[in-house]
Design a protein around this motif. Structure first.
Motif, PDB file in Angstrom:
ATOM      1  N   THR A 233      10.486  40.447   0.829  1.00 57.79           N
ATOM      2  CA  THR A 233       9.203  39.661   0.710  1.00 57.79           C
ATOM      3  C   THR A 233       9.125  38.723  -0.311  1.00 57.79           C
ATOM      4  O   THR A 233      10.099  38.412  -1.212  1.00 57.79           O
ATOM      5  N   ASP A 234       8.043  37.680  -0.231  1.00 57.82           N
ATOM      6  CA  ASP A 234       7.948  36.844  -1.232  1.00 57.82           C
ATOM      7  C   ASP A 234       7.185  37.687  -2.570  1.00 57.82           C
ATOM      8  O   ASP A 234       7.125  38.922  -2.390  1.00 57.82           O
ATOM      9  N   LEU A 235       7.138  36.745  -3.591  1.00 56.30           N
ATOM     10  CA  LEU A 235       6.598  37.757  -4.918  1.00 56.30           C
ATOM     11  C   LEU A 235       5.097  38.364  -4.875  1.00 56.30           C
ATOM     12  O   LEU A 235       4.769  39.195  -5.540  1.00 56.30           O
ATOM     13  N   ALA A 236       4.472  38.022  -3.571  1.00 53.27           N
ATOM     14  CA  ALA A 236       2.936  38.506  -3.473  1.00 53.27           C
ATOM     15  C   ALA A 236       3.188  39.722  -2.372  1.00 53.27           C
ATOM     16  O   ALA A 236       2.344  40.457  -1.858  1.00 53.27           O
ATOM     17  N   SER A 260       7.857  52.434  -1.549  1.00 55.09           N
ATOM     18  CA  SER A 260       6.923  53.319  -2.264  1.00 55.09           C
ATOM     19  C   SER A 260       6.519  52.754  -3.412  1.00 55.09           C
ATOM     20  O   SER A 260       5.715  52.958  -4.266  1.00 55.09           O
ATOM     21  N   ARG A 261       7.522  51.766  -3.947  1.00 53.89           N
ATOM     22  CA  ARG A 261       7.026  50.991  -5.366  1.00 53.89           C
ATOM     23  C   ARG A 261       6.868  49.639  -5.133  1.00 53.89           C
ATOM     24  O   ARG A 261       7.004  48.815  -4.020  1.00 53.89           O
ATOM     25  N   ASP A 262       5.753  49.205  -6.167  1.00 53.85           N
ATOM     26  CA  ASP A 262       5.345  47.788  -6.002  1.00 53.85           C
ATOM     27  C   ASP A 262       6.193  46.997  -6.897  1.00 53.85           C
ATOM     28  O   ASP A 262       5.811  46.442  -7.748  1.00 53.85           O
ATOM     29  N   TRP A 263       7.155  46.411  -6.071  1.00 55.82           N
ATOM     30  CA  TRP A 263       8.112  45.482  -6.821  1.00 55.82           C
ATOM     31  C   TRP A 263       7.400  44.268  -7.043  1.00 55.82           C
ATOM     32  O   TRP A 263       7.807  43.579  -7.682  1.00 55.82           O
ATOM     33  N   SER A 264       6.861  43.729  -6.036  1.00 56.52           N
ATOM     34  CA  SER A 264       5.843  42.646  -6.409  1.00 56.52           C
ATOM     35  C   SER A 264       4.890  42.488  -7.645  1.00 56.52           C
ATOM     36  O   SER A 264       4.524  41.380  -8.369  1.00 56.52           O
ATOM     37  N   GLY A 265       4.309  43.867  -8.021  1.00 48.75           N
ATOM     38  CA  GLY A 265       3.592  43.907  -9.091  1.00 48.75           C
ATOM     39  C   GLY A 265       4.343  43.502 -10.586  1.00 48.75           C
ATOM     40  O   GLY A 265       3.398  43.082 -11.326  1.00 48.75           O
TER      41      GLY A 265
END
Length: 272
Positions: A233-236, A260-265
């Protein structure tokens, strides 16, 4: 049957073609080759061009025939390629800097793109005789030498101490900032699209690319990651798309298995 449901009939000939391109690369790799410079100051060798010609000729001979977009023939304007629904996207030698360093961490990348998404991908590392391949709906696989292919699956529960894979040739303050936010981790460096493949096979949990890449750098391995159960994914948090804009540069992106983890956050405030 629509191609998005059945691209796998191309896999066998494309794997063979990638390996033939790899053989031609290795002939030059084992010689006293010269290194030229492209317009963007990146290195260029006879191996890039030998692989390019091998792949283009082979892909154009397949049926049905689709257009081919290669790193070494990228001057095609968006006005012409925007009409393509399905096309081949190739990087004849991904990791030319690694090739020049003779560390073996370079690949041949071949992807089939349909409606802006990769539906087939082959990544072949000729110096390692290692092949990753996938097609939509058929899973992802890894084959070392002449062994039987084994299926790939991402690591779906990231551990407390993350295994992060990065580039030998790129980094910077923005990447350092991102990694400071994800918490405890071990960073391992490797060249070319092998970084995405490490996530696909479960050898790494995360590959954050906070830097420039081109669409041919990621497309083939992107398909492998998808079919192994991961995401790119992109950063968003939006999936990478191909041939959807004038520029062939990717946005900064993240590759991971644990959804399950919000990597973009962790990327808040990082532009890309």
């Amino acid at each position: 049957m629509p191609i998005r449901k059945e691209p796998s009939h191309f896999l066998e000939p494309v794997i063979a073609l990638a390996k033939e391109a790899g053989r031609r690369i290795m002939e030059i790799y084992e010689s006293d080759f010269r290194v030229g410079v492209k317009e963007d100051n990146s290195p260029l060798t006879a191996a890039d061009l030998a692989s390019h010609h091998c792949l283009v000729e082979g892909l154009e001979a397949l049926h049905p025939a689709y257009p081919v977009l290669s790193e070494e023939s990228k001057a095609l304007p968006f006005a012409a390629r925007s009409a393509w629904e399905t096309y081949w996207l190739i990087d004849p030698l991904d990791g030319t800097k690694e090739f020049v360093k003779r560390n073996g961490e370079f690949t041949v990348n071949v992807a089939l793109i349909h409606r802006h998404l990769p539906v087939l991908g082959v990544v072949y590392a000729p110096a390692k005789d290692l092949c990753y391949f996938a097609s939509e709906g058929c899973g992802a696989f890894r084959q070392a030498g002449g062994a039987e292919p084994g299926s790939l699956h991402v690591w779906t529960q990231a551990p407390h101490r993350l295994r992060v894979v990065g580039s030998r040739s790129h980094g910077g303050e923005a990447l350092d900032l991102y990694l400071s936010r994800v918490g405890e981790h071990e960073l391992v460096s490797i060249g070319s699209s092998l970084k995405l493949c490490w996530v696909a096979e479960g050898s790494a949990d995360l590959y954050p690319r906070i830097g420039l890449t081109s669409e041919w750098d990621t497309a083939a391995a992107h398909c492998v990651v998808n079919e192994a159960g991961g995401q790119v994914t992109d950063l968003a948090g939006r999936p990478l798309l191909y041939n959807a804009k004038e520029s062939l540069l990717n946005p900064y992106f993240l590759v991971f298995g644990d959804k399950s983890r919000d990597w973009s956050g962790y990327a808040a405030g990082i532009e890309g």
